[in-house]
Structure formats: structure tokens, C-alpha cells
Design a protein around this motif. Structure first.
Motif, short mmCIF file in Angstrom:
data_model
loop_
_atom_site.label_atom_id
_atom_site.label_comp_id
_atom_site.label_asym_id
_atom_site.label_seq_id
_atom_site.Cartn_x
_atom_site.Cartn_y
_atom_site.Cartn_z
N VAL A 96 66.11 -14.67 -63.59
CA VAL A 96 64.85 -15.40 -63.63
C VAL A 96 64.01 -14.92 -64.82
O VAL A 96 63.72 -13.73 -64.94
N GLU A 97 63.65 -15.87 -65.66
CA GLU A 97 62.85 -15.59 -66.86
C GLU A 97 61.55 -16.39 -66.82
O GLU A 97 61.50 -17.48 -66.25
N ASP A 98 60.51 -15.86 -67.46
CA ASP A 98 59.30 -16.68 -67.66
C ASP A 98 59.54 -17.67 -68.78
O ASP A 98 59.13 -18.82 -68.70
N ILE A 99 60.21 -17.22 -69.85
CA ILE A 99 60.49 -18.12 -70.97
C ILE A 99 61.82 -17.75 -71.61
O ILE A 99 62.16 -16.57 -71.74
N VAL A 100 62.58 -18.77 -71.98
CA VAL A 100 63.74 -18.59 -72.85
C VAL A 100 63.35 -19.20 -74.19
O VAL A 100 63.05 -20.39 -74.28
N ASP A 101 63.33 -18.33 -75.20
CA ASP A 101 62.86 -18.74 -76.53
C ASP A 101 64.04 -18.69 -77.50
O ASP A 101 64.79 -19.66 -77.62
N THR A 102 64.26 -17.56 -78.17
CA THR A 102 65.45 -17.45 -79.01
C THR A 102 66.72 -17.43 -78.15
O THR A 102 67.80 -17.77 -78.63
N GLY A 103 66.58 -17.01 -76.91
CA GLY A 103 67.75 -16.90 -76.03
C GLY A 103 68.44 -15.56 -76.13
O GLY A 103 69.39 -15.28 -75.38
N LEU A 104 67.97 -14.69 -77.03
CA LEU A 104 68.66 -13.41 -77.25
C LEU A 104 68.56 -12.51 -76.02
O LEU A 104 69.53 -11.81 -75.67
N THR A 105 67.42 -12.54 -75.35
CA THR A 105 67.27 -11.73 -74.14
C THR A 105 68.24 -12.20 -73.07
O THR A 105 68.95 -11.40 -72.44
N SER A 106 68.27 -13.51 -72.84
CA SER A 106 69.15 -14.06 -71.81
C SER A 106 70.62 -13.81 -72.14
O SER A 106 71.41 -13.50 -71.25
C1 PRP Z 1 59.72 -12.26 -73.27
C2 PRP Z 1 60.09 -13.08 -72.06
C3 PRP Z 1 61.59 -13.11 -72.09
C4 PRP Z 1 61.89 -13.00 -73.57
C5 PRP Z 1 62.33 -14.33 -74.08
O1 PRP Z 1 59.80 -10.91 -72.96
O2 PRP Z 1 59.60 -12.48 -70.88
O3 PRP Z 1 62.16 -12.02 -71.40
O4 PRP Z 1 60.69 -12.60 -74.24
O5 PRP Z 1 62.46 -14.32 -75.47
P1 PRP Z 1 63.81 -14.61 -76.22
O6 PRP Z 1 64.44 -15.81 -75.57
O7 PRP Z 1 63.36 -14.90 -77.63
O8 PRP Z 1 64.69 -13.40 -76.13
P2 PRP Z 1 58.99 -9.79 -73.72
O9 PRP Z 1 59.96 -8.97 -74.53
O10 PRP Z 1 57.83 -10.36 -74.45
O11 PRP Z 1 58.53 -8.85 -72.53
P3 PRP Z 1 57.56 -9.21 -71.30
O12 PRP Z 1 58.35 -10.03 -70.33
O13 PRP Z 1 57.20 -7.88 -70.77
O14 PRP Z 1 56.39 -9.99 -71.85
#
Ligand code: PRP
Length: 190
Positions: A96-106
Motif C-alpha cells: 500500500v502506497e500513498d503515491i506511485v511516482d517514478t515507481g522506483l520505490t514500488s
Molecule cells: C514517497 C511515497 C512513496 C514514494 C513514491 O515516499 O510515500 O513511498 O515516495 O515515489 P516513487 O514512486 O518516485 O519512488 P517518501 O520517500 O517521500 O517518504 P514518505 O512516505 O515518508 O513521505
């Protein structure tokens, strides 16, 4: 809406919009997971969404969290700050994520989770912003898709602020850079 700084904030979802969005996603996840799920929240932004999602689901739910160091595309170095406490082997896992942006975290965390041999792994995000995608990630469950705009609220922060706003709003990052508290006075009236 115009705040004290004279800059516009655009509300994308108010609290009722968030509620109906969460209900829809929860129904979709529930329908796909008759045997229950392990919801794995990515700290910290996912917390409000995960809490609401879990309560709106009609199946057995267990909850765990992962945390990583901020992703730095320049170095590619990421490490886990908090690992799972639950053994997810053979279980259905929904990250569960708040946002998927670049997708690198996911992408990074999906690889970590897949090494634990879940029966099935899905990605659920409240906000999907595909315009900056750098990894081949397609979330399985999405609350709202947005274009290239900066959003705050419902877990999404600017320098730690605004996570507890019960709405999702598009903000001007230049204004926030000038004054990180610029939108607080207006937003907290709601
Ligand atoms: C944010 C968000 C995601 C991630 C998405 O986390 O919560 O986990 O960035 O970004 P990406 O798709 O570009 O990888 P952040 O590192 O800001 O930490 P936070 O959740 O504590 O705000």
C-alpha cells in the motif's frame, strides 16, 4: 481556494471524495482476495490510506509496514530501515502506497517482497502519477490518477507538513519552497 499567501490550492478530493474512493478500492481488493490479505504499508505516507482501506475491507486483513531510505536515483542506493515482522510466505500481499511516482520505490520493495515467496503480490496506491515513471510499475489498484502536479494531504507531505489533511489538494511547489507553511492557515479551516 485562495490562502493567506494569495496562492491557489485546488482540491482534487475532499473528505467525501476520499471516502468513496477508498470504498471502491477496498471493494476491488476484497473481491480479489477471498482468503484475506497482508496489507504492507510503505512508511510513512501510506498510513492514512492504509488505515481507512483496512477498515473498509470485508475480508481478513493483517497489517505490516516497510520503510526504506529515500530513493536517490543518482546513486541507486536504497536500504531497508524497517523490515516485515509477518512471515508472508504463501500469503496474498498487497503493498500500500500513498503515491506511485517514478515507481522506483514500488519496484525496489516489490523485489524485496517477492523474495519472501508470497502467493501473490499486488500494488495498491491512493495516487498514481505516471508521467515521471522510471520503472515498469503498473499499480494493480489505484485511487486516483493525476497528471504532472504536486499534491499534498491524506498522507502526502511537503517537508513533513500536511500529511493529516483530510483531503487531497494540488499545490504550487514554488510557493511551498518559498514558505513551507504557506497553505496551512487556509487548509486547516476545513
Ligand atoms: C514517497 C511515497 C512513496 C514514494 C513514491 O515516499 O510515500 O513511498 O515516495 O515515489 P516513487 O514512486 O518516485 O519512488 P517518501 O520517500 O517521500 O517518504 P514518505 O512516505 O515518508 O513521505
Amino acid at each position: 481556494m485562495t490562502d493567506a499567501a494569495g496562492s491557489d490550492l485546488r482540491i482534487l478530493l475532499d473528505s467525501r471524495g476520499i471516502e468513496s474512493t477508498v470504498e471502491r478500492v477496498a471493494a476491488d481488493v476484497s473481491a480479489d482476495h477471498n482468503d484475506g490479505v497482508v496489507l504492507v504499508g510503505v512508511l510513512r505516507g501510506s498510513v492514512p490510506f492504509l488505515a481507512d482501506l483496512a477498515r473498509a475491507m470485508s475480508i481478513r486483513v493483517r497489517i505490516d509496514f516497510l520503510s526504506i531510505t529515500p530513493y536517490s536515483p543518482g546513486t541507486g542506493r536504497v536500504r531497508l530501515l524497517k523490515d516485515l515482522d509477518i512471515d508472508v510466505t504463501g500469503r496474498d500481499v498487497v503493498m500500500v502506497e500513498d503515491i506511485v511516482d517514478t515507481g522506483l520505490t514500488s519496484e525496489f520493495l516489490s523485489a524485496q517482497l517477492n523474495r519472501r515467496n508470497p502467493r501473490r503480490l499486488s500494488v495498491c496506491t491512493f495516487v498514481d502519477r505516471p508521467v515521471r515513471r522510471a520503472a515498469p510499475v503498473r499499480p494493480d489498484y489505484v485511487g486516483i490518477g493525476i497528471p504532472e502536479e504536486f499534491v499534498i494531504g491524506y498522507g502526502l507531505d511537503y517537508e513533513g507538513r500536511y500529511r493529516n489533511l483530510p483531503m487531497l489538494a494540488a499545490a504550487n511547489p514554488a510557493v511551498l519552497k518559498e514558505n513551507p507553511d504557506a497553505h496551512i492557515a487556509a487548509l486547516y479551516r476545513f
